[in-house]
Design an enzyme around this catalytic site. Structure first.
Site, short mmCIF file in Angstrom:
data_model
loop_
_atom_site.label_atom_id
_atom_site.label_comp_id
_atom_site.label_asym_id
_atom_site.label_seq_id
_atom_site.Cartn_x
_atom_site.Cartn_y
_atom_site.Cartn_z
CG ASN A 1 -21.88 23.04 -28.49
OD1 ASN A 1 -21.25 24.21 -29.59
ND2 ASN A 1 -22.58 22.90 -28.29
CE LYS B 1 -23.84 25.45 -25.56
NZ LYS B 1 -24.91 24.54 -25.00
CG HIS C 1 -26.08 21.09 -30.15
ND1 HIS C 1 -26.95 21.54 -28.73
CD2 HIS C 1 -24.97 20.68 -28.48
CE1 HIS C 1 -26.29 21.72 -27.52
NE2 HIS C 1 -25.66 21.64 -27.86
CD GLU D 1 -27.55 24.68 -27.01
OE1 GLU D 1 -27.30 25.11 -28.35
OE2 GLU D 1 -27.96 24.50 -25.81
CD GLU E 1 -24.27 17.20 -25.68
OE1 GLU E 1 -23.55 18.03 -25.69
OE2 GLU E 1 -25.44 18.13 -26.77
N GLY F 1 -26.11 22.27 -19.79
CA GLY F 1 -26.31 24.05 -19.39
C GLY F 1 -27.76 24.16 -18.23
CB SER G 1 -23.63 19.96 -16.46
OG SER G 1 -24.71 20.68 -17.05
C1 PEP Z 1 -23.44 21.46 -25.01
O1 PEP Z 1 -23.58 22.53 -25.18
O2 PEP Z 1 -23.37 19.98 -25.57
C2 PEP Z 1 -23.19 20.77 -23.28
C3 PEP Z 1 -23.25 19.57 -22.80
O3 PEP Z 1 -23.47 22.30 -22.74
P1 PEP Z 1 -22.85 22.04 -21.23
O4 PEP Z 1 -21.56 21.31 -20.94
O5 PEP Z 1 -23.90 23.61 -21.21
O6 PEP Z 1 -23.84 21.24 -20.06
#
Ligand code: PEP
Length: 247
Positions: free
Chosen positions: A9, A11, A91, A93, A163, A169, A209
């Site tokens: 992803n 973003k 997502h 965000e 998630e 992040g 992560s």
């Molecule tokens: C995400 O943005 O869906 C995500 C899991 O980010 P990260 O892997 O950086 O934690």
């Protein structure tokens, strides 16, 4: 047998030129052990689909209406025209910064299914909800509302990304036990809503992560069929290591 699916992803990252260079570098390392994809910004999707051969190209959002007075939005037919096959929906965000709710997300999922595209439907609890012991309830509630009134065969073809928001992040990934337990709850909720065939076929990703150092331990979990990856999907080097780790 569920084929694993690993999706980056990106973003709001990568220009068209950066997108093309990334895909050209990644294509030669792809293999049949999993489906691999990236979610790219709208502006880079046309170049992405033109460059990709085996890499799946996903959009990071869509609107549920096909056209109209929705300034700044992009519809499912517009994405289809570009050769996009998958769309990340809900997502955290988008839920947190753009106030997307499960009812609206349900309409997006329905429109994508109608278009025979694959929604990657994201769910997960906040840190406060985790601390309060509400994780299971949040997972079940988000799925009940977001995946309401679908057909079991359609759900079977979907991807659901669990998630935990506290792991996105932050570098603070969930333990494999937490990730497995939550992905099991996801599958169980699908079983409750849509029966065994949908539950045993739907692919459930863990996200939060994920990096080259921990991908293998997640992939070894019974209910984890892949990963949604932010930070580690932005660099050819780390994404390549992840691709190679799931051979
Ligand atoms: C995400 O943005 O869906 C995500 C899991 O980010 P990260 O892997 O950086 O934690």
């Amino acid at each position: 047998m569920r084929k694993p699916i690993i999706v980056g992803n990106w973003k709001m990252n990568k220009t068209c030129a950066e997108t093309v260079a990334f895909i050209e570098a990644i294509e030669p390392v792809l293999h049949d052990g999993a489906t691999f994809g990236v979610g790219a910004p709208f502006t880079a999707l046309k170049d992405a689909t033109a460059t990709a051969k085996n890499l799946v190209i996903a959009a990071e959002n869509c609107h549920y209406k096909d056209n109209g007075a929705y300034t700044g939005e992009v519809s499912v037919p517009m994405l289809q025209e570009l050769g996009v096959t998958h769309v990340i929906i809900g997502h955290s965000e988008r839920r947190q910064m753009f106030n997307e709710n499960d009812e609206e997300l349900n309409l997006k999922v329905k429109r994508l299914i109608e278009a025979e595209m694959t929604p990657i439907f994201c769910i997960g609890e906040t840190e406060a909800q985790y601390d309060a012991g509400e994780t299971e309830n949040v997972i079940r509630t988000q799925l009940a509302a977001g995946l309401k009134d679908l057909c079991p065969k359609c759900v079977a073809k979907m991807v659901i990304a669990y998630e935990p928001i506290w792991a996105i992040g932050t570098g603070k990934s969930a333990t494999k036990e937490i990730a497995q337990n939550c992905c099991h709850i996801v599958r169980d909720q699908i079983r409750v809503m849509y029966g065994d065939e949908a539950a045993d076929s739907v692919r459930v990703q863990y996200g939060g992560s994920v990096k080259p150092e921990n991908i293998k331990e997640y992939m070894a979990c019974e209910d984890i069929d892949g990963a949604l990856i932010g930070g580690a999907s932005l660099k050819v080097d780390s994404f390549t290591k992840i691709i190679e780790a799931v051979k």
